[in-house]
Motif scaffolding. Structure first.
Motif, PDB file in Angstrom:
ATOM      1  N   ILE A 148     -41.378  -6.796 -40.149  1.00 15.47           N
ATOM      2  CA  ILE A 148     -41.737  -8.283 -39.771  1.00 15.47           C
ATOM      3  C   ILE A 148     -42.007  -8.574 -38.433  1.00 15.47           C
ATOM      4  CG2 ILE A 148     -40.924 -10.605 -39.940  1.00 15.47           C
ATOM      5  CD1 ILE A 148     -41.459  -9.055 -42.751  1.00 15.47           C
ATOM      6  N   LEU A 149     -41.419  -7.912 -37.454  1.00 12.64           N
ATOM      7  CA  LEU A 149     -41.479  -8.559 -36.067  1.00 12.64           C
ATOM      8  C   LEU A 149     -42.935  -7.963 -35.459  1.00 12.64           C
ATOM      9  CD1 LEU A 149     -40.269  -9.254 -33.171  1.00 12.64           C
ATOM     10  CD2 LEU A 149     -39.513  -6.962 -33.020  1.00 12.64           C
ATOM     11  N   VAL A 150     -43.531  -6.923 -35.788  1.00 10.89           N
ATOM     12  CA  VAL A 150     -44.602  -6.656 -35.197  1.00 10.89           C
ATOM     13  C   VAL A 150     -45.893  -7.453 -35.803  1.00 10.89           C
ATOM     14  CG1 VAL A 150     -46.503  -4.613 -35.431  1.00 10.89           C
ATOM     15  CG2 VAL A 150     -44.039  -4.068 -35.044  1.00 10.89           C
ATOM     16  N   PRO A 151     -46.062  -7.845 -36.734  1.00 12.31           N
ATOM     17  CA  PRO A 151     -47.145  -8.671 -37.404  1.00 12.31           C
ATOM     18  C   PRO A 151     -46.915 -10.178 -36.725  1.00 12.31           C
ATOM     19  CG  PRO A 151     -45.944  -8.278 -39.159  1.00 12.31           C
ATOM     20  CD  PRO A 151     -45.495  -7.329 -38.014  1.00 12.31           C
ATOM     21  N   PHE A 152     -45.556 -10.655 -36.263  1.00 14.95           N
ATOM     22  CA  PHE A 152     -45.231 -11.864 -35.939  1.00 14.95           C
ATOM     23  C   PHE A 152     -45.723 -11.955 -34.594  1.00 14.95           C
ATOM     24  CE2 PHE A 152     -41.856 -14.463 -33.388  1.00 14.95           C
ATOM     25  CZ  PHE A 152     -42.425 -15.633 -34.124  1.00 14.95           C
ATOM     26  N   LEU A 153     -45.372 -10.715 -33.517  1.00 12.05           N
ATOM     27  CA  LEU A 153     -45.787 -10.850 -32.292  1.00 12.05           C
ATOM     28  C   LEU A 153     -47.300 -10.698 -32.144  1.00 12.05           C
ATOM     29  CD1 LEU A 153     -43.061  -8.310 -30.841  1.00 12.05           C
ATOM     30  CD2 LEU A 153     -43.150 -10.934 -30.698  1.00 12.05           C
ATOM     31  N   GLU A 154     -48.063  -9.928 -33.130  1.00 15.71           N
ATOM     32  CA  GLU A 154     -49.497  -9.930 -33.111  1.00 15.71           C
ATOM     33  C   GLU A 154     -50.302 -11.125 -33.133  1.00 15.71           C
ATOM     34  OE1 GLU A 154     -49.843  -5.219 -34.906  1.00 15.71           O
ATOM     35  OE2 GLU A 154     -50.271  -6.930 -36.057  1.00 15.71           O
ATOM     36  N   GLY A 155     -49.518 -11.895 -33.994  1.00 18.06           N
ATOM     37  CA  GLY A 155     -50.058 -13.506 -34.566  1.00 18.06           C
ATOM     38  C   GLY A 155     -49.811 -14.104 -33.163  1.00 18.06           C
ATOM     39  N   MET A 156     -48.677 -14.032 -32.381  1.00 14.70           N
ATOM     40  CA  MET A 156     -48.597 -14.936 -31.075  1.00 14.70           C
ATOM     41  C   MET A 156     -49.715 -14.346 -30.100  1.00 14.70           C
ATOM     42  SD  MET A 156     -44.393 -14.797 -30.895  1.00 14.70           S
ATOM     43  CE  MET A 156     -44.230 -16.222 -29.945  1.00 14.70           C
ATOM     44  N   GLU A 157     -50.015 -13.152 -30.008  1.00 15.96           N
ATOM     45  CA  GLU A 157     -51.076 -12.454 -28.975  1.00 15.96           C
ATOM     46  C   GLU A 157     -52.165 -13.001 -29.586  1.00 15.96           C
ATOM     47  OE1 GLU A 157     -49.311  -8.290 -27.285  1.00 15.96           O
ATOM     48  OE2 GLU A 157     -50.167  -8.329 -29.478  1.00 15.96           O
ATOM     49  N   GLU A 158     -52.609 -13.040 -30.599  1.00 15.72           N
ATOM     50  CA  GLU A 158     -53.899 -13.795 -31.348  1.00 15.72           C
ATOM     51  C   GLU A 158     -54.092 -15.230 -30.719  1.00 15.72           C
ATOM     52  OE1 GLU A 158     -53.789 -13.203 -35.450  1.00 15.72           O
ATOM     53  OE2 GLU A 158     -53.886 -10.915 -35.417  1.00 15.72           O
ATOM     54  N   ALA A 159     -53.063 -15.712 -30.725  1.00 12.75           N
ATOM     55  CA  ALA A 159     -53.084 -17.238 -30.028  1.00 12.75           C
ATOM     56  C   ALA A 159     -52.922 -17.489 -28.964  1.00 12.75           C
ATOM     57  CB  ALA A 159     -51.875 -18.051 -30.957  1.00 12.75           C
TER      58      ALA A 159
ATOM     59  N   ALA B 189     -46.168 -13.498 -41.610  1.00 11.65           N
ATOM     60  CA  ALA B 189     -45.419 -13.243 -40.499  1.00 11.65           C
ATOM     61  C   ALA B 189     -46.543 -13.646 -39.322  1.00 11.65           C
ATOM     62  CB  ALA B 189     -44.714 -11.860 -40.251  1.00 11.65           C
ATOM     63  N   ARG B 190     -47.571 -13.152 -39.289  1.00 16.28           N
ATOM     64  CA  ARG B 190     -48.553 -12.996 -38.303  1.00 16.28           C
ATOM     65  C   ARG B 190     -49.013 -14.714 -38.171  1.00 16.28           C
ATOM     66  NH1 ARG B 190     -51.419  -9.677 -40.026  1.00 16.28           N
ATOM     67  NH2 ARG B 190     -50.827  -7.881 -38.472  1.00 16.28           N
ATOM     68  N   GLU B 191     -49.058 -15.383 -39.346  1.00  9.01           N
ATOM     69  CA  GLU B 191     -49.233 -16.695 -39.483  1.00  9.01           C
ATOM     70  C   GLU B 191     -48.418 -17.448 -38.583  1.00  9.01           C
ATOM     71  OE1 GLU B 191     -49.663 -20.617 -42.288  1.00  9.01           O
ATOM     72  OE2 GLU B 191     -49.275 -18.675 -43.031  1.00  9.01           O
ATOM     73  N   ALA B 192     -47.099 -17.215 -38.803  1.00 10.71           N
ATOM     74  CA  ALA B 192     -45.980 -17.842 -38.094  1.00 10.71           C
ATOM     75  C   ALA B 192     -45.956 -17.539 -36.652  1.00 10.71           C
ATOM     76  CB  ALA B 192     -44.689 -17.271 -38.777  1.00 10.71           C
ATOM     77  N   GLY B 193     -46.354 -16.574 -36.091  1.00  8.23           N
ATOM     78  CA  GLY B 193     -46.639 -16.124 -34.929  1.00  8.23           C
ATOM     79  C   GLY B 193     -47.837 -16.992 -34.046  1.00  8.23           C
ATOM     80  N   ARG B 194     -48.817 -17.035 -34.670  1.00  4.39           N
ATOM     81  CA  ARG B 194     -50.052 -17.899 -34.469  1.00  4.39           C
ATOM     82  C   ARG B 194     -49.504 -19.418 -34.190  1.00  4.39           C
ATOM     83  NH1 ARG B 194     -53.089 -14.655 -38.114  1.00  4.39           N
ATOM     84  NH2 ARG B 194     -53.102 -16.431 -39.503  1.00  4.39           N
ATOM     85  N   GLU B 195     -48.805 -19.916 -35.323  1.00  2.15           N
ATOM     86  CA  GLU B 195     -48.738 -21.246 -35.324  1.00  2.15           C
ATOM     87  C   GLU B 195     -47.562 -21.698 -34.406  1.00  2.15           C
ATOM     88  OE1 GLU B 195     -50.086 -23.865 -36.895  1.00  2.15           O
ATOM     89  OE2 GLU B 195     -51.608 -22.188 -37.379  1.00  2.15           O
ATOM     90  N   LEU B 196     -46.741 -20.880 -34.091  1.00  4.16           N
ATOM     91  CA  LEU B 196     -45.786 -20.983 -33.053  1.00  4.16           C
ATOM     92  C   LEU B 196     -46.291 -21.355 -31.673  1.00  4.16           C
ATOM     93  CD1 LEU B 196     -42.634 -21.372 -32.266  1.00  4.16           C
ATOM     94  CD2 LEU B 196     -42.705 -19.073 -31.793  1.00  4.16           C
ATOM     95  N   VAL B 197     -47.326 -20.331 -31.439  1.00  8.21           N
ATOM     96  CA  VAL B 197     -47.922 -20.743 -30.035  1.00  8.21           C
ATOM     97  C   VAL B 197     -48.487 -21.914 -29.923  1.00  8.21           C
ATOM     98  CG1 VAL B 197     -49.484 -19.506 -28.656  1.00  8.21           C
ATOM     99  CG2 VAL B 197     -47.465 -18.169 -29.643  1.00  8.21           C
ATOM    100  N   ARG B 198     -49.378 -22.036 -31.210  1.00  9.56           N
ATOM    101  CA  ARG B 198     -50.406 -23.166 -31.258  1.00  9.56           C
ATOM    102  C   ARG B 198     -49.725 -24.456 -31.355  1.00  9.56           C
ATOM    103  NH1 ARG B 198     -54.702 -20.289 -35.282  1.00  9.56           N
ATOM    104  NH2 ARG B 198     -55.674 -18.705 -33.720  1.00  9.56           N
ATOM    105  N   THR B 199     -48.640 -24.750 -31.946  1.00  9.33           N
ATOM    106  CA  THR B 199     -48.108 -26.100 -32.304  1.00  9.33           C
ATOM    107  C   THR B 199     -46.733 -25.945 -32.036  1.00  9.33           C
ATOM    108  OG1 THR B 199     -47.288 -25.339 -34.620  1.00  9.33           O
ATOM    109  CG2 THR B 199     -49.531 -26.072 -34.427  1.00  9.33           C
TER     110      THR B 199
END
Length: 244
Positions: free
Chosen positions: A20-31, A192-202
């Motif tokens: 779960i952690l890896v795609p979450f962090l990947e989503g944050m990097e994508e954002a 998990a990836r979506e959660a990472g992106r949204e945390l950074v964006r919103t």
């Protein structure tokens, strides 16, 4: 935005927590976030000695010369902290608790009244930080995270950190097994990836994504039956090896 992720699993990147952690962090990097990942197993961090050198003799700095000094510098520079770990004996694994105890140099000895409660004040110059919990549990039910959640939320209140939410994966071993078998679990990693992106964006974790991450994968009865069958096989294999 700087993110420091701390993985407290003894299996490091090979454990169920990392799924779960890896795609979450990947989503944050994508954002657009800058993400650094460290593992407690790779750190040399001694227990807190409770002598309060970091408050009175060397304010803001522990006298112990180990890896905690560099971790604190990374925490100071991060706007988001990610604590990632499996549930151990209904709570936080020992190395993570050890690391949390050693964060005391980041707060002052003085008390302040906050929301009708006495708390320590944060040292001046620290960035406003938010903390996200990422956790995996081998047991089936979601309430197995309750003790850890209570602990982490209390830690955030007393450290002056905003608790941003949690990505929780119950019956985590089922996720690994289903992934190996090619069964449909990709939605969990996508969430998990979506959660990472949204945390950074919103600045928020989307409730829908968190629900998908925690969704039921298998009935409780089937999970218990399959898990016990696997334990029997492991014991039989161990016994055969020992007597072979």
């Amino acid at each position: 935005m700087n993110v420091l992720a701390i993985n407290g699993s003894p299996k490091m990147g090979q454990g169920n927590t990392a799924l779960i952690l890896v795609p979450f962090l990947e989503g944050m990097e994508e954002a657009g976030a800058s993400v650094e990942l460290v593992y407690t197993r790779s750190l040399n961090i001694n227990p807190c000695m409770g002598d309060f050198h970091c408050w009175f003799k060397t304010p803001g700095a522990c006298f112990q010369e180990d890896d905690m000094a560099q971790v604190i510098e990374k925490l100071k520079a991060a706007e988001i902290w990610v604590l990632s770990m499996p549930v151990y004996c209904d709570g936080v694994p020992g190395p993570v608790k050890n690391l949390m105890d050693r964060m005391i140099p980041m707060i002052e000895p003085y008390f302040e009244l906050n929301d009708g409660h006495s708390r320590h004040s944060r040292r001046k110059g620290l960035l406003p930080a938010r903390l996200v919990l990422v956790s995996n549990c081998a047991l089936w039910e979601m309430d197995n995270f309750d003790s850890m959640l209570s602990h982490i939320k209390a830690f955030c209140r007393n450290a002056g950190i905003e608790f941003a939410g949690a990505l929780l994966r119950p019956h985590g071993e089922a996720l690994r097994v289903m992934l190996k078998k090619g069964e449909p679990v990709q939605d969990i990693f996508d969430a998990a990836r979506e959660a990472g992106r949204e945390l950074v964006r919103t600045g928020r974790l989307p409730a829908g994504a968190l629900s998908v991450i925690s969704r039921e994968l298998i009935t409780r009865e089937s999970y218990v039956e399959r898990a016990n069958r696997g334990f029997h096989k492991a014991l039989d294999h161990t016994g055969s090896s020992q007597h072979g």
